[in-house]
Write an enzyme that holds these catalytic residues in place. Sequence first.
Site, mmCIF file in Angstrom:
data_model
loop_
_atom_site.group_PDB
_atom_site.id
_atom_site.type_symbol
_atom_site.label_atom_id
_atom_site.label_comp_id
_atom_site.label_asym_id
_atom_site.label_seq_id
_atom_site.Cartn_x
_atom_site.Cartn_y
_atom_site.Cartn_z
ATOM 1 C CE LYS A 192 -1.732 2.537 3.651
ATOM 2 N NZ LYS A 192 -1.834 4.008 2.736
ATOM 3 N N GLY A 244 7.703 4.458 8.072
ATOM 4 C CA GLY A 244 6.706 5.518 8.461
ATOM 5 C C GLY A 244 6.925 6.234 9.631
ATOM 6 C CB SER A 245 4.998 8.233 11.885
ATOM 7 O OG SER A 245 3.908 7.516 12.105
ATOM 8 C CB THR A 246 8.326 6.418 16.036
ATOM 9 O OG1 THR A 246 9.589 6.585 15.169
ATOM 10 C CG2 THR A 246 8.621 5.825 17.052
ATOM 11 C CB VAL A 248 1.918 4.420 12.108
ATOM 12 C CG1 VAL A 248 1.309 3.134 11.493
ATOM 13 C CG2 VAL A 248 0.842 5.696 12.130
ATOM 14 N N GLY A 249 4.431 3.001 13.744
ATOM 15 C CA GLY A 249 5.237 1.756 14.007
ATOM 16 C C GLY A 249 4.814 1.004 15.398
ATOM 17 C CD GLU A 266 14.236 0.262 7.649
ATOM 18 O OE1 GLU A 266 14.817 1.234 8.081
ATOM 19 O OE2 GLU A 266 14.699 -0.718 7.338
ATOM 20 C CB CYS A 300 13.201 8.580 7.844
ATOM 21 S SG CYS A 300 14.143 7.746 6.606
ATOM 22 C CD GLU A 397 10.887 11.958 11.673
ATOM 23 O OE1 GLU A 397 9.789 11.394 12.062
ATOM 24 O OE2 GLU A 397 11.765 11.452 11.019
HETATM 25 P P1 NDP Z 1 2.288 7.673 8.665
HETATM 26 O O1 NDP Z 1 3.270 6.762 9.657
HETATM 27 O O2 NDP Z 1 1.091 7.842 9.221
HETATM 28 O O3 NDP Z 1 2.282 6.840 7.342
HETATM 29 C C1 NDP Z 1 3.103 5.789 6.729
HETATM 30 C C2 NDP Z 1 2.171 4.773 5.976
HETATM 31 O O4 NDP Z 1 1.452 3.965 6.889
HETATM 32 C C3 NDP Z 1 1.244 5.322 5.096
HETATM 33 O O5 NDP Z 1 0.919 4.565 4.051
HETATM 34 C C4 NDP Z 1 -0.018 5.424 5.974
HETATM 35 O O6 NDP Z 1 -1.368 5.523 5.099
HETATM 36 C C5 NDP Z 1 0.064 3.897 6.726
HETATM 37 N N1 NDP Z 1 -0.788 4.034 8.089
HETATM 38 C C6 NDP Z 1 -1.163 5.166 8.737
HETATM 39 N N2 NDP Z 1 -1.838 4.529 9.944
HETATM 40 C C7 NDP Z 1 -1.811 3.177 9.867
HETATM 41 C C8 NDP Z 1 -2.076 1.948 10.551
HETATM 42 N N3 NDP Z 1 -2.570 2.449 11.727
HETATM 43 N N4 NDP Z 1 -1.797 0.781 10.304
HETATM 44 C C9 NDP Z 1 -1.088 0.889 9.166
HETATM 45 N N5 NDP Z 1 -0.622 1.511 8.292
HETATM 46 C C10 NDP Z 1 -1.102 2.865 8.639
HETATM 47 O O7 NDP Z 1 3.335 8.820 8.300
HETATM 48 P P2 NDP Z 1 2.682 9.974 7.542
HETATM 49 O O8 NDP Z 1 2.719 9.729 6.245
HETATM 50 O O9 NDP Z 1 1.189 10.165 8.159
HETATM 51 O O10 NDP Z 1 3.656 10.976 8.202
HETATM 52 C C11 NDP Z 1 3.593 11.369 9.675
HETATM 53 C C12 NDP Z 1 4.770 11.646 10.072
HETATM 54 O O11 NDP Z 1 5.607 10.546 10.070
HETATM 55 C C13 NDP Z 1 5.725 12.652 9.585
HETATM 56 O O12 NDP Z 1 5.588 13.970 9.954
HETATM 57 C C14 NDP Z 1 7.195 11.981 9.783
HETATM 58 O O13 NDP Z 1 7.342 12.727 10.908
HETATM 59 C C15 NDP Z 1 6.900 10.655 9.899
HETATM 60 N N6 NDP Z 1 7.345 9.907 8.804
HETATM 61 C C16 NDP Z 1 8.459 9.339 8.854
HETATM 62 C C17 NDP Z 1 8.957 8.677 7.612
HETATM 63 C C18 NDP Z 1 10.044 7.706 7.782
HETATM 64 O O14 NDP Z 1 10.662 7.436 6.631
HETATM 65 N N7 NDP Z 1 10.654 7.438 8.967
HETATM 66 C C19 NDP Z 1 8.061 8.606 6.440
HETATM 67 C C20 NDP Z 1 7.072 9.374 6.483
HETATM 68 C C21 NDP Z 1 6.587 10.081 7.658
HETATM 69 P P3 NDP Z 1 -1.747 6.822 4.713
HETATM 70 O O15 NDP Z 1 -0.509 7.901 4.667
HETATM 71 O O16 NDP Z 1 -2.048 6.550 3.320
HETATM 72 O O17 NDP Z 1 -2.954 7.247 5.379
#
Ligand code: NDP
Length: 782
Positions: A192, A244-246, A248-249, A266, A300, A397
Amino acid sequence: MAVREILESLDWGPAPESDKFAREWLDEHGPDFGMYIDGGWVTPESGENFETHNPATGELLGTISQAGPADVDAAVAAARAALPGWSSTEGHVRARYLYAIARQVQKHHRLLAVIETLDNGKPVRETRDADIPLVARHFYHHAGWAQLFDETFPGYGPVGVCGQVIPWNFPLLMLAWKIAPALAAGNTVVLKPAEFTSISALAFAAICDSIGLPPGVVNIVTGDGRTGALITEHDDIDKVAFTGSTEVGRIIRKATAGSGKALTLELGGKSPFIVFEDADIDSAIEGLVNAIWFNQGQVCCAGSRLLVQESIAEKFHEKLRSRMAKLRVGDPMDKAIDMGAIVDESQLNTIKKLCQLGCDEGGVMWQPPTELPEQGCFFPPTLFTNVTPSSTIVQEEVFGPVLVALTFRTHKEAIALANNTRYGLAGSVWSQDIDTALEVARSIRAGAIWVNCTNQFDANAGFGGYRESGFGREGGREGMYAYMRPKDASAANDETGSESTQSPTAPSQDAGEFLDRTAKMYIGGKQKRPDGGYSLDVAGPAGTVGQVGRGNRKDVRDAVEAACAATTWANVNAHSRSQILYYIAENLEQRSSEFAARLSSMTGASPSDAAAEVADSVAEWFRWAAWSDKYDGAVHETTMHGLVLAVHEPMGVVGVTCPDALPLHGFTRLVAPLLAMGNSVIAVPSEKHPLAATDLYQVLETSDLPSGVLNIVTGIHSEFVPNLSEHDGVDSMWVGTGDVAEVEIASVSNMKRVWKADLSASDDEVLRQATHVKNIWLPHGL
Ligand code: NDP
């Protein structure tokens, strides 16, 4: 404007990239984008969709499908059905598919770069010169791993169906990082993309379709976080890979805990960019521009914390400000622009809010008088000074073009400040002095360190974090392991099974000599009474054979404190570590009969079985002593001119629960490799048969093991193991017994790496679980 005037003003003219082919592609595939499931294009069952916009202009690019449960089920089912065929496809044939994808990415390079820029807002200069070439490189490189899979990773196979969820900052690149290794190892995937940036993933699906990739091997479902959750929580997914974000991680860690799903995360970072007084200042300034303003700081591993040695700080900040004033922010389709748009208004607001908080907390915010486009999501390059190590803007961050600046006086202070973060993704060190550069690089707790350079990435160098930046690596050999599992991963850890090797014969006659001894805890190199003052009887087949202390959370606290204070063990050279492990083996061997008698009395094992277990344990100490100086890292061949050193580092403080089966040998099998690799350990011996471990104290004391390196806490596991799992001072847990789900859930707060420790795992697997890989990038040239 006349040529002469242009030369005199030396101003930049616009250099727009054409969007003609991208528009044609969007018209052909849009405006309502479907999803790619089982080799075909489908619309969501629910009919729900959402709009996607160009953040630089606000223009509507199309509508994206919102996948619901039925769609995710269909995608997972397709991946499951495709798995047997794909995983048994010869490595060479898988390689041909990956190679074909790489060729198509190259062929459609411009198209993909423009689509990415329109959807994400990042400068086309970056998508063209960084993102897309790296995507192609990833598929080429992993075509190689597919080709060499069987001979390079004998005994390993794919994990199965992989659920992959990626963010919006490098949409196609993150997809490549996930899909290329998965397919190379014979997995099938359901991926996704992020809701803001789905289009390039759909363009990728079109590429898979065009090369005839078998249906179901790659499935792309779109949607927001709800779809992400449907994938990561799906019962029929074998492995989850998330970037993605810590925040959601953490949710995913909780949701997958105990499910048996493999997991790599990551996550975020707040990476230090350290400049010493002997650095090449102009290079460091350019490096900093790349570190924090590349991709508008939405990276990141962005070098978002500037640490400059005090003696040059004023001069450095002045140069930095004048460089910032020259950065051009504007239309990302303009090839002469430095910074494009922020991905979405919601992200722009997050950046603004954090900057406001930074000012409210006393930070001084400086922004150059940069002209911003009137429309669209833009934010200028920003510098914060007058901040403290604990300021929110220094700890959190921002994920935007915002740099915070601190100063330091000594090398030690620089290292302490660099490590003063809950993250551990990356770091940059700038110094012309090789001692300084390498010593500081080794001392930063992070997965990638760039010396006199920054933001270097390559398919053949693993990337990933320590601590709250997550676990697992993407790229190179390290990254391949994230998509494989040992073919014979069995229930060797099954205590009942293992216990059957012991014959329930009468206890040894020597057992009586242990009757009146209460074994204490072993904490900080000393024998300590349990904090609660209670002890427990240890029963053998013929009655009580001794007592042990009944540990509680305070004993755990003390043990963690001692282990944290002993992490200098990591700096003891490997040869010395191996010597100490050899001493332990030797000293244990000298007392073999005593230990065998103890085992017989506790477990009822026959004298010969007990003697065999002690001999196995001695052999195990020898074995890991041997490994201490042999688990070499690697020098990666990347596209950078220079050396990329993959260094194995200990994880830090590791908690281990040991099984009842083989109370001495099992204990050794788990504890010795951790010590060999330089970790400090808090070991929880078998609850039923703890005395073999507590008898080891004297062996340890006569073997020069520094205090605190191995701590032993006995008692009823359920009374204190949760405290150990939760403790933020513990970096990793090896679960040799007990409910792995509980440990995974309890370890969510600091994102511990958790391993369901398997006594029959190969040495290679054990060594990988006992270490992190840090990649140190050392460019050179005359
Ligand atoms: P998220 O962690 O929210 O999103 C990353 C991915 O996870 C997206 O595809 C998102 O869907 C999906 N997602 C959201 N909620 C869930 C869930 N409960 N279960 C499974 N998957 C989920 O990051 P954001 O894009 O919202 O960015 C928010 C913050 O995260 C940024 O400000 C930044 O600080 C950090 N970030 C860090 C990254 C990194 O590489 N370390 C990369 C991106 C963001 P969708 O976005 O489609 O809703």
